[in-house]
Scaffold this active site. Sequence first.
Site, mmCIF file in Angstrom:
data_model
loop_
_atom_site.group_PDB
_atom_site.id
_atom_site.type_symbol
_atom_site.label_atom_id
_atom_site.label_comp_id
_atom_site.label_asym_id
_atom_site.label_seq_id
_atom_site.Cartn_x
_atom_site.Cartn_y
_atom_site.Cartn_z
ATOM 1 N N GLN A 12 -8.229 32.461 -23.938
ATOM 2 C CA GLN A 12 -9.298 33.053 -23.164
ATOM 3 C C GLN A 12 -10.559 33.118 -24.012
ATOM 4 O O GLN A 12 -10.459 33.038 -25.235
ATOM 5 C CB GLN A 12 -8.908 34.434 -22.691
ATOM 6 C CG GLN A 12 -7.678 34.456 -21.794
ATOM 7 C CD GLN A 12 -7.465 35.837 -21.127
ATOM 8 O OE1 GLN A 12 -8.248 36.753 -21.244
ATOM 9 N NE2 GLN A 12 -6.340 35.960 -20.433
ATOM 10 N N GLU B 284 -5.242 27.586 -17.040
ATOM 11 C CA GLU B 284 -5.054 28.335 -18.293
ATOM 12 C C GLU B 284 -4.490 27.378 -19.314
ATOM 13 O O GLU B 284 -3.505 26.681 -19.027
ATOM 14 C CB GLU B 284 -4.072 29.504 -18.098
ATOM 15 C CG GLU B 284 -4.656 30.637 -17.292
ATOM 16 C CD GLU B 284 -3.740 31.866 -17.203
ATOM 17 O OE1 GLU B 284 -2.924 32.098 -18.117
ATOM 18 O OE2 GLU B 284 -3.856 32.589 -16.203
ATOM 19 N N TYR C 279 0.501 26.432 -21.977
ATOM 20 C CA TYR C 279 0.188 26.976 -23.308
ATOM 21 C C TYR C 279 0.893 26.153 -24.368
ATOM 22 O O TYR C 279 2.003 25.666 -24.152
ATOM 23 C CB TYR C 279 0.608 28.451 -23.405
ATOM 24 C CG TYR C 279 -0.353 29.345 -22.650
ATOM 25 C CD1 TYR C 279 -1.566 29.710 -23.210
ATOM 26 C CD2 TYR C 279 -0.066 29.785 -21.363
ATOM 27 C CE1 TYR C 279 -2.472 30.501 -22.514
ATOM 28 C CE2 TYR C 279 -0.968 30.579 -20.663
ATOM 29 C CZ TYR C 279 -2.170 30.925 -21.251
ATOM 30 O OH TYR C 279 -3.074 31.691 -20.560
ATOM 31 N N GLU D 226 -10.215 38.036 -18.793
ATOM 32 C CA GLU D 226 -9.291 38.897 -18.045
ATOM 33 C C GLU D 226 -9.338 40.308 -18.617
ATOM 34 O O GLU D 226 -9.651 40.499 -19.794
ATOM 35 C CB GLU D 226 -7.871 38.309 -18.200
ATOM 36 C CG GLU D 226 -6.794 39.151 -17.597
ATOM 37 C CD GLU D 226 -5.415 38.488 -17.619
ATOM 38 O OE1 GLU D 226 -5.244 37.462 -18.310
ATOM 39 O OE2 GLU D 226 -4.517 39.010 -16.943
ATOM 40 N N ASN E 241 -1.652 34.150 -8.815
ATOM 41 C CA ASN E 241 -1.632 33.697 -10.209
ATOM 42 C C ASN E 241 -0.196 33.660 -10.693
ATOM 43 O O ASN E 241 0.539 34.646 -10.555
ATOM 44 C CB ASN E 241 -2.425 34.665 -11.091
ATOM 45 C CG ASN E 241 -2.280 34.332 -12.570
ATOM 46 O OD1 ASN E 241 -2.794 33.321 -13.041
ATOM 47 N ND2 ASN E 241 -1.551 35.176 -13.314
ATOM 48 N N GLU E 242 0.214 32.552 -11.232
ATOM 49 C CA GLU E 242 1.575 32.414 -11.792
ATOM 50 C C GLU E 242 2.594 33.116 -10.899
ATOM 51 O O GLU E 242 3.335 33.992 -11.348
ATOM 52 C CB GLU E 242 1.613 32.938 -13.229
ATOM 53 C CG GLU E 242 0.669 32.170 -14.124
ATOM 54 C CD GLU E 242 0.837 32.427 -15.619
ATOM 55 O OE1 GLU E 242 1.586 33.337 -15.996
ATOM 56 O OE2 GLU E 242 0.220 31.689 -16.403
HETATM 57 O O1 AHR Z 1 -3.795 34.381 -20.711
HETATM 58 C C1 AHR Z 1 -2.830 35.355 -20.858
HETATM 59 C C2 AHR Z 1 -1.827 35.434 -19.709
HETATM 60 O O2 AHR Z 1 -1.074 34.253 -19.702
HETATM 61 C C3 AHR Z 1 -2.379 35.498 -18.313
HETATM 62 O O3 AHR Z 1 -2.662 36.790 -17.926
HETATM 63 C C4 AHR Z 1 -1.268 34.947 -17.479
HETATM 64 O O4 AHR Z 1 -1.730 34.326 -16.301
HETATM 65 C C5 AHR Z 1 -0.586 33.967 -18.419
HETATM 66 O O5 AHR Z 1 0.791 34.086 -18.403
#
Ligand code: AHR
Length: 480
Positions: free
Chosen positions: A366, A318, A250, A24, A170-171
């Site tokens: 990432q 993600e 996450y 990104e 996205n989100e």
């Molecule tokens: O990966 C970092 C960020 O985390 C991304 O931009 C977003 O989609 C997520 O909240």
Amino acid sequence: MKVKIEKRQNETKINPRLHGQFIEFLGNAINDGIWVGKESKIPNINGMRLDVINALKEIEPPIIRWPGGVFADHYNWQDGVGEKRKKVFNEGFGTYSVETNEFGTDEFLEFASLIHSEPWINVNLLTGSAREMTEWMEYINRKQSTYLSKKRKDSGHEKPYDVNYWGIGNEVWGGGGMMTPEQYVADYRKYATAAPTFALNQFSEDSRYFILSGADANKPKERRYWTKSVMKELARARPPKVDGYDLHWYNWYLGNEFSASATDFNANDWYQVIKGATELEDILKEQYDLIQDGLDQLPEPEGEFDQKLEKIDLILGEWGNWYGRAFFEEKALYQQNTMRDAITTAIVLDILHSNADKVKMASMAQTINVLNALILTNGEQFVLTPVYDIFKMYKVHRNNDVLDVTITDENSDHVKFFASINDKTIYLNVINFDLTETISVDIDLPGLVLQYQKEELAANDMHETNTFEDPNQLRAAIVE
Ligand code: AHR
């Protein structure tokens, strides 16, 4: 310890796309991480750093997602094509810097092909428009001679790229619009229907794959509500084309949101973060079930020519470890990785493998310089993190059949197993994350062993990591 390895009743193949990556315009993920410019003294191919390309080529990420993340919802593809690139300001997750847009669509697609990856492009649903999206798709994929395909040709790319994977939003429950499921599905219907088909005739097969923005897996109540509601909204009227549902997860060290460090931690932190990784499995099962329940509610088609939406793939678009201190890094979300992150990466990949019948694709957040990164760079400096070694070791599982592993005597919470088979070769992962105990394992295999090999990634201290100064402290090696 004794374990028994057996054939799984329901054949489960490991989709290589579970080993995908994500880049990104955020911090130094792309600028410096990939893009250094053609004039740079850092060896490069058309402006993209050679060390990074060579390293990624070795692990061949089957899929790579771009341009975001949050940035996707501020991205105008026109800024990044042709001779004149537009400079814009990037605020994404503390990036706060000027984005030159030198790495645009053609550069990304060249990068993906150099590392043998299939591109997944996320379109802008928040500040863009359905028209902008269709024009981007036309630029990338249109074969026939049109204004936009000619524009691509003028940029040196006569052949269409045939990009297959398209993320729509996205989100959207957060940075992508703070939307309600109702609002989002309404927008999604519009975008998915507006997208060109690139069909050759009315009946040619549709190879486009549309990905709907899924829930925030870190919020238990909200994620259940989100997935149920999205499925309900899809059922309210004829559903549009949906192929994948993109869940984001996450591994936060909760309770330590802003003080958690990637490198400065104690034994308790070690075990807590590892435990966090193991929680993913139940979330995936829950989300898979909710999607199946939702599919059952979809209306039966009434017309002879109508098709039923029979399945939506669960995708983990993600994932990775995210320590609070990353928020304060000068280069946004920069994070060093230690043995702890190698272990959680191995655990997550094994969860994805074991649930390959439920999860079809994933991309780690990432690839370079951000969060759970495989590679860190700083100008001419370059280092492969231990997470890189896990992806490299795990390549052998791609396309294999999952095997069942049962622990048959004493059970330790600190050891995890996973096995797969390809023809007559069995690949077994043993993850021992106990900080003091070594283990010996008796393995009961279905058949005789004629040959074996052991590859190991091991540390003497839980904080071990690879740095620019000492790049190979933690490296996988064949030991037997
Ligand atoms: O990966 C970092 C960020 O985390 C991304 O931009 C977003 O989609 C997520 O909240």
